[in-house]
Design an enzyme around this catalytic site. Structure first.
Site, PDB file in Angstrom:
ATOM      1  N   CYS A  89      -2.307   8.948   2.745  1.00 37.63           N
ATOM      2  CA  CYS A  89      -2.166   8.416   1.531  1.00 37.63           C
ATOM      3  C   CYS A  89      -3.297   8.516   0.464  1.00 37.63           C
ATOM      4  CB  CYS A  89      -1.803   6.890   1.599  1.00 37.63           C
ATOM      5  SG  CYS A  89      -3.271   6.050   2.307  1.00 37.63           S
ATOM      6  N   GLU A 105      -6.542  -4.621   0.929  1.00 40.45           N
ATOM      7  CA  GLU A 105      -6.747  -4.956   2.168  1.00 40.45           C
ATOM      8  C   GLU A 105      -8.123  -4.817   2.356  1.00 40.45           C
ATOM      9  OE1 GLU A 105      -3.460  -2.321   3.848  1.00 40.45           O
ATOM     10  OE2 GLU A 105      -2.801  -4.154   4.662  1.00 40.45           O
ATOM     11  N   GLU A 165       0.974  -1.072   0.021  1.00 38.10           N
ATOM     12  CA  GLU A 165       0.091  -0.009  -0.121  1.00 38.10           C
ATOM     13  C   GLU A 165       0.968   1.303  -0.048  1.00 38.10           C
ATOM     14  OE1 GLU A 165      -3.161  -0.009  -0.234  1.00 38.10           O
ATOM     15  OE2 GLU A 165      -3.867  -2.056   0.295  1.00 38.10           O
TER      16      GLU A 165
HETATM   17  P1  NAD Z   1       8.347   4.770   4.614  1.00 32.31           P
HETATM   18  O1  NAD Z   1       8.214   4.140   3.421  1.00 32.31           O
HETATM   19  O2  NAD Z   1       9.678   5.762   4.717  1.00 32.31           O
HETATM   20  O3  NAD Z   1       8.347   4.058   5.785  1.00 32.31           O
HETATM   21  C1  NAD Z   1       7.330   2.877   6.117  1.00 32.31           C
HETATM   22  C2  NAD Z   1       7.750   1.788   6.882  1.00 32.31           C
HETATM   23  O4  NAD Z   1       9.013   1.050   6.132  1.00 32.31           O
HETATM   24  C3  NAD Z   1       8.449   2.400   8.215  1.00 32.31           C
HETATM   25  O5  NAD Z   1       8.008   1.281   9.232  1.00 32.31           O
HETATM   26  C4  NAD Z   1       9.946   2.279   8.175  1.00 32.31           C
HETATM   27  O6  NAD Z   1      10.568   1.971   9.127  1.00 32.31           O
HETATM   28  C5  NAD Z   1       9.980   1.017   6.991  1.00 32.31           C
HETATM   29  N1  NAD Z   1      11.270   0.864   6.232  1.00 32.31           N
HETATM   30  C6  NAD Z   1      11.968   1.689   5.772  1.00 32.31           C
HETATM   31  N2  NAD Z   1      12.845   1.369   5.011  1.00 32.31           N
HETATM   32  C7  NAD Z   1      12.447   0.088   4.995  1.00 32.31           C
HETATM   33  C8  NAD Z   1      13.412  -1.084   4.284  1.00 32.31           C
HETATM   34  N3  NAD Z   1      14.449  -0.651   3.635  1.00 32.31           N
HETATM   35  N4  NAD Z   1      12.980  -2.158   4.559  1.00 32.31           N
HETATM   36  C9  NAD Z   1      11.858  -2.595   5.183  1.00 32.31           C
HETATM   37  N5  NAD Z   1      11.199  -1.281   5.773  1.00 32.31           N
HETATM   38  C10 NAD Z   1      11.469  -0.427   5.856  1.00 32.31           C
HETATM   39  O7  NAD Z   1       6.963   5.648   4.593  1.00 32.31           O
HETATM   40  P2  NAD Z   1       6.636   6.793   5.575  1.00 32.31           P
HETATM   41  O8  NAD Z   1       7.337   8.078   5.389  1.00 32.31           O
HETATM   42  O9  NAD Z   1       6.486   6.286   7.073  1.00 32.31           O
HETATM   43  O10 NAD Z   1       5.109   6.744   5.423  1.00 32.31           O
HETATM   44  C11 NAD Z   1       4.508   7.682   4.500  1.00 32.31           C
HETATM   45  C12 NAD Z   1       4.273   7.046   3.184  1.00 32.31           C
HETATM   46  O11 NAD Z   1       3.356   6.041   3.405  1.00 32.31           O
HETATM   47  C13 NAD Z   1       3.499   7.913   1.968  1.00 32.31           C
HETATM   48  O12 NAD Z   1       4.164   7.672   0.876  1.00 32.31           O
HETATM   49  C14 NAD Z   1       2.104   7.535   2.153  1.00 32.31           C
HETATM   50  O13 NAD Z   1       1.319   7.600   0.929  1.00 32.31           O
HETATM   51  C15 NAD Z   1       2.284   5.916   2.186  1.00 32.31           C
HETATM   52  N6  NAD Z   1       0.925   5.585   2.795  1.00 32.31           N
HETATM   53  C16 NAD Z   1       0.535   4.642   2.017  1.00 32.31           C
HETATM   54  C17 NAD Z   1      -0.923   4.245   2.427  1.00 32.31           C
HETATM   55  C18 NAD Z   1      -1.743   3.054   1.539  1.00 32.31           C
HETATM   56  O14 NAD Z   1      -2.619   2.448   1.787  1.00 32.31           O
HETATM   57  N7  NAD Z   1      -1.603   3.260   0.235  1.00 32.31           N
HETATM   58  C19 NAD Z   1      -1.262   4.249   3.742  1.00 32.31           C
HETATM   59  C20 NAD Z   1      -0.574   5.174   4.644  1.00 32.31           C
HETATM   60  C21 NAD Z   1       0.618   5.506   3.874  1.00 32.31           C
END
Ligand code: NAD
Length: 449
Positions: free
Chosen positions: A261, A428, A227
């Site tokens: 998002c 989901e 997502e």
């Molecule tokens: P992010 O991708 O930086 O982090 C998300 C999660 O991934 C965190 O728990 C982070 O610690 C983990 N992570 C980071 N690097 C990783 C790696 N190399 N391997 C595994 N895990 C890793 O995102 P964010 O800044 O926390 O959230 C914002 C983003 O999430 C926005 O782009 C938003 O659009 C998206 N989002 C999407 C949805 C959806 O349902 N489509 C919902 C909410 C947020």
């Protein structure tokens, strides 16, 4: 250890451990061990445990909500809804273990049946923007289908997930069935991807990290749900109820300070009503209450971090108009509206993830659909029109996983949620979520003598 900072006060509110690779491996091993017994728990008993978990979340609604206000700066109204959503999603999927039936398929020479088998250990990786609901959308159906779960909250917002892990144990879920592992993405999250005993990764976060996770999972043909980001359109036709559309537009993008998002961060307004609509919008934006999120009246709090604030500010050069925000400590930014001069503007194309709305006008229906689809994303969106036929045509024409007509709501736990194009992979929630946490097994019984 890792300091958790309040985005409202900029003070440390808690210090939580950062799990190491060794601790992650040990938790995965325990989850794998627990899987043997959890998958064998009778469906009715598994359902009862999930309902008890839901009841405890409900009893602790206010505590969880207050914790989210402190950790994430969510408005108290939103935070209560979010804890309530975890309860509802648990209750909804508690109905599943007793209904997860396969099929009996007519074949020659015997009997053929299918089973929904659990996958094993599922790794859920959660972003910081909606710590409670997004965790629940992963762990509730995964547990209901008979899997065990290891869950990594975002570094910035681990507190409610840690509390949910405690409540699961209090509800009687056996040790190892649901484990919350705070820590870094590059350590704990990566290990979910590389560890062979984690059979599925359920990731919500940025498109950039999602692509890395998908590539990593490919090594082991590991199941994955993604997502990811969005840049959703809010399309207002001249024949719409303009007052309703304008009243709803600020909430559709500024809710959760735009860190959503599904934020409708691109507003498309039909040229013939552009000036009238923008007048109504300005009034609504100026009335939008950005204030201390603990106040019952708050509609928007601060951004999550200093880094996020400076990233979002970098998009705003010449705002058309803006609302207001408090001064002083906290990562505050007023809700802001910018006019796009072309579809090439950076603020029109990129997911800003903050309280910034970009506006562009369009001429006719075909133009609206073309502009809405001119993005790599496809998560959500709204269509405002008084013409039923147009509502149907445009909803079918816009490439997005979740659309609403004459409404801005995208998330209902009864209905599937997810994105197309680079907004994600898989769905989901809704009645089919269990399929994403199960493997269909086919067994043929010969009746030959
Ligand atoms: P992010 O991708 O930086 O982090 C998300 C999660 O991934 C965190 O728990 C982070 O610690 C983990 N992570 C980071 N690097 C990783 C790696 N190399 N391997 C595994 N895990 C890793 O995102 P964010 O800044 O926390 O959230 C914002 C983003 O999430 C926005 O782009 C938003 O659009 C998206 N989002 C999407 C949805 C959806 O349902 N489509 C919902 C909410 C947020």
């Amino acid at each position: 250890m890792h300091d958790v900072i309040s985005p409202v006060t900029e003070q440390v509110v808690a210090t939580v451990p950062s799990s190491s690779v060794e601790e992650t491996d040990a938790a995965i091993a325990r989850a794998h061990e627990a899987f043997r017994t959890w998958r064998a728990v009778a469906p009715g008993d598994r359902a009862r445990l999930l309902r008890r978990f839901a009841a405890l979340v409900d009893e602790h609604n206010e505590e969880l909500a207050q914790l989210e206000v402190r950790n994430s700066g969510h408005t108290i109204g939103n935070a209560r809804w979010e804890a309530g959503n975890v309860r509802d999603v648990l209750n909804y999927y508690a109905g599943a273990p007793e209904r997860l039936s396969g099929r009996q398929i007519p074949v020659a020479g015997g009997m053929d049946v299918t089973f929904y088998e659990p996958l094993g250990v599922v790794g859920v990786i959660v972003p910081w923007n909606f710590p409670m609901p997004i965790a629940g959308w992963g762990f509730a159906p995964a547990l209901a289908a008979g899997n065990t779960v290891v869950l990594k909250p975002a570094e910035l917002t681990p507190l409610t997930a840690i509390r949910l892990g405690e409540l699961a144990l209090d509800a009687g879920l056996p040790e190892g069935v649901f484990t919350v592992l705070p820590g870094k993405g590059s350590v704990v999250g990566e290990r979910f991807v590389t560890h062979p005993l984690v059979r599925k990764v359920c990731f919500t976060g940025s498109t950039e990290v999602g692509k890395r996770i998908m590539a990593g999972c490919a090594e082991q043909v590991k199941r994955v749900t993604l997502e990811l980001g969005g840049k959703s359109a809010n399309i207002v036709f001249a024949d719409a109820d303009l007052a309703r559309a304008a009243a709803g537009a600020p909430g559709a993008v500024f809710d959760n300070a735009g860190q959503d998002c599904c934020a409708r961060s691109r507003l498309l307004v039909q040229s013939s009503v552009y000036d009238r609509f923008m007048g109504l919008l300005e009034e609504a934006v100026k009335a939008f209450r950005c204030e201390d999120p603990a106040l019952e009246s708050a509609q928007m709090g601060p951004l999550i971090s200093a880094g996020q604030l400076s990233s979002v500010r970098s998009y705003v050069d010449q705002p058309l108009f803006a609302g207001s925000a408090p001064d002083g400590p906290g990562y505050w930014m007023a809700p802001t509206v910018i006019e796009a001069s072309s579809v090439q503007d950076r603020h029109w194309r990129e997911e800003i993830f903050g309280p910034v709305l970009s506006v562009l006008r369009f001429d006719d229906e075909a133009d609206a659909i073309r502009l809405a689809n001119d993005t790599e994303y496809g998560l959500s969106g709204s269509i405002w029109t008084g013409d039923l036929g147009r509502g149907i045509r445009v909803a079918r024409g816009v490439e997005a996983g979740n659309l609403s007509v004459n409404s801005n709501s995208s998330v209902r736990y009864w209905t599937p949620f997810g994105g197309v194009k680079q907004s994600g992979l898989g769905r989901e929630l809704g009645p089919d979520a269990l399929a994403a946490f199960s493997e269909v097994k086919n067994v043929f019984f010969s009746t030959e003598v």
